[in-house]
Design a protein around this motif. Structure first.
Motif, short mmCIF file in Angstrom:
data_model
loop_
_atom_site.label_atom_id
_atom_site.label_comp_id
_atom_site.label_asym_id
_atom_site.label_seq_id
_atom_site.Cartn_x
_atom_site.Cartn_y
_atom_site.Cartn_z
N ILE A 78 -7.96 -52.91 -7.78
CA ILE A 78 -7.54 -52.31 -6.51
C ILE A 78 -8.48 -51.19 -6.05
CG2 ILE A 78 -5.11 -52.85 -6.87
CD1 ILE A 78 -4.68 -49.98 -7.75
N VAL A 79 -9.39 -50.75 -6.90
CA VAL A 79 -10.30 -49.66 -6.55
C VAL A 79 -11.66 -50.25 -6.21
CG1 VAL A 79 -11.38 -47.50 -7.30
CG2 VAL A 79 -9.06 -48.07 -8.05
N SER A 80 -12.20 -49.86 -5.06
CA SER A 80 -13.51 -50.32 -4.62
C SER A 80 -14.27 -49.15 -4.01
CB SER A 80 -13.37 -51.47 -3.62
OG SER A 80 -12.66 -51.04 -2.47
N LYS A 81 -15.53 -49.37 -3.78
CA LYS A 81 -16.39 -48.34 -3.20
C LYS A 81 -16.94 -48.82 -1.86
CE LYS A 81 -20.02 -45.08 -4.52
NZ LYS A 81 -21.01 -44.70 -5.58
N THR A 82 -16.75 -48.01 -0.82
CA THR A 82 -17.17 -48.39 0.52
C THR A 82 -18.66 -48.11 0.71
OG1 THR A 82 -16.61 -46.20 1.42
CG2 THR A 82 -14.87 -47.86 1.39
N LYS A 83 -19.20 -48.56 1.83
CA LYS A 83 -20.61 -48.33 2.14
C LYS A 83 -20.91 -46.86 2.38
CE LYS A 83 -21.19 -52.91 4.23
NZ LYS A 83 -21.58 -53.65 5.46
N ASN A 97 -2.76 -54.81 -3.59
CA ASN A 97 -2.89 -55.49 -4.87
C ASN A 97 -2.35 -54.65 -6.03
OD1 ASN A 97 -4.19 -57.63 -3.58
ND2 ASN A 97 -6.23 -56.74 -3.92
N PHE A 98 -1.52 -53.65 -5.72
CA PHE A 98 -1.07 -52.74 -6.77
C PHE A 98 -0.27 -53.48 -7.84
CE2 PHE A 98 2.11 -49.73 -8.46
CZ PHE A 98 1.25 -48.83 -9.05
N SER A 99 0.66 -54.33 -7.45
CA SER A 99 1.48 -55.07 -8.41
C SER A 99 1.05 -56.53 -8.53
CB SER A 99 2.96 -55.00 -8.01
OG SER A 99 3.45 -53.68 -8.10
N LYS A 100 -0.07 -56.89 -7.93
CA LYS A 100 -0.54 -58.27 -7.98
C LYS A 100 -1.13 -58.56 -9.36
CE LYS A 100 -3.44 -61.60 -5.53
NZ LYS A 100 -4.40 -61.80 -4.42
N THR A 101 -0.81 -59.71 -9.91
CA THR A 101 -1.28 -60.11 -11.23
C THR A 101 -2.10 -61.38 -11.14
OG1 THR A 101 0.79 -61.30 -11.66
CG2 THR A 101 0.65 -59.01 -12.42
N VAL A 102 -2.99 -61.57 -12.12
CA VAL A 102 -3.86 -62.73 -12.22
C VAL A 102 -3.67 -63.34 -13.59
CG1 VAL A 102 -6.22 -63.58 -12.08
CG2 VAL A 102 -5.51 -61.68 -10.61
#
Length: 391
Positions: free
Chosen positions: A328-333, A343-348
């Motif tokens: 859920i953590v990404s880095k912007t431009k 996607n906090f509670s989304k599982t894979v």
């Protein structure tokens, strides 16, 4: 229509009918009987405790009135506002009756037809309504100037002093209770959220139970500490049944379980090793277990320095075996870090051993393949050599 086509058509109708009744039966069971089959929780998902106390003695109930401050703070808002309004209106009306009694005893009321040179205890009190208004003006220090106490009788002066002191006490207590209720750290705990489900998967080569927790505010929780309790029914060797037996569950992050840098969502995990109560559970038997995992997060609010506790719970249906959380953590431009709570509670789903014992047995087999072992059952027997060439 030939016989074969008719048989195929009848089979298709039968399959569709069975499927329809199957889904209808499932919907009826879920709709009308689903709530009765839900597991009982001690702690709800939002942290409230599902417990009640019965057969409490009257002396024990009196203790709640001794600690009146905590009792008032723990009341719900509707009861607190009822006490707030009742305290003020009741005191105003009670002292209004006392002022009316003073005027009645001193014969200041118009019904006694006082003389022109008569000096009343309180100016311009003509009845119960005016006595109530004078009580209100005195206690809230409005002081319109139309009604006032004279120096004629000491009883009125004493009553004025007593009402003023009692009014300050009521104002301080009730206003302090309202302010303390609003500023309780329990409200800060509402901005700490846990994932809907817990997952079990491999992490760092170990089988772990993982939970995701997030701080919705940018202000930190100082000296945060996270831990868990596994609640289950156990039977002691002596035959005693313990309904809510508590087992400690250690949760950690990569940097430990204390003094968390809680600025972004964290994934806490519990290593399922030989000392873990989850060690003998498997993916096939997880739903058959009867337990409740309660997770606690303690910390100090940075802005108020007040301590707070956040808690939630998970039952076996909310523990997913063979899954991990989506990133859920990404880095912007622009160089900023962005947290996507979608996607906090989304599982894979990921490949996971179906039990912890299998994982450790697999590791033991691999370790044995790299090492040689002596066979304890192998015995070396000495053989005497004979000279076959001797004639």
């Amino acid at each position: 229509m030939n016989a074969s086509s008719q048989n195929v058509f009848e089979t298709l109708i039968r399959v569709l009918t069975e499927s329809m009744f199957k889904h209808l039966r499932k919907w009826v069971v879920t709709r009308f009987f689903g709530h009765s089959r839900q597991r009982a929780r001690l702690v709800s998902k939002d942290g409230r405790c599902n417990i009640e106390f019965g057969n409490v003695e009257a002396q024990s109930r009196f203790i709640f009135f001794v600690d009146i401050w905590t009792t008032v703070l723990d009341l719900k808002w509707r009861y607190k506002m009822t006490i707030f309004i009742t305290a003020f209106l009741g005191s105003w009306f009670f002292f209004g009756l006392l002022w009316y009694a003073v005027a009645y005893i001193h014969k200041d009321l118009p019904e006694f037809h006082p003389s022109a040179n008569h000096t009343p205890c309180v100016e311009n009190i003509n009845g119960l309504t005016s006595a109530f208004l004078f009580s209100l003006e005195t206690q809230v220090t409005i002081g319109y100037g139309f009604r006032c106490v004279t120096e004629q009788c000491a009883t009125a002066i004493f009553l004025l002093i007593f009402q003023s002191i009692l009014g300050v006490i009521i104002n301080s207590f009730m206003c302090g209770a309202i302010l303390a209720k609003i500023s309780r750290p329990k409200k800060r705990a509402k901005t700490i959220t846990f994932s809907k489900n817990a997952v079990i998967s491999k992490r760092g080569g170990k089988l772990c139970l993982l939970i995701r927790v997030a701080n919705l505010r940018k202000s930190l929780l100082i000296s945060s500490h996270i831990y868990g309790k596994l609640l289950k029914t156990t039977v002691t060797p002596e035959g005693e049944t313990i309904i809510l037996d508590q087992i400690n569950i250690n949760f950690v992050v990569d940097a430990g379980n204390e003094n968390l840098f809680f600025i972004s969502p964290l994934t806490i995990y519990h290593v399922i090793d030989h000392n873990s109560p989850f060690f003998h559970m498997a993916a096939e038997t997880l739903l058959q277990q009867d337990f409740e995992l309660v997770v606690f997060l303690d910390g100090t609010v940075e802005s108020t320095s007040a301590t707070c506790q956040v808690r939630t719970s998970y039952v076996p249906e909310e523990v997913l075996w063979g899954y991990r959380f989506a990133p859920i953590v990404s880095k912007t431009k622009e160089g900023k870090y962005r947290v996507d709570f979608h996607n906090f509670s989304k599982t894979v789903e990921v490949e996971t051993p179906h039990c912890a014992m299998c994982l450790y047995n697999e590791k033991d087999v691999r370790a044995r393949m790299k090492r040689g072992y002596d066979n304890p059952n192998f015995i070396l027997s000495e053989v005497n050599e004979t000279d076959d060439t001797k004639m």
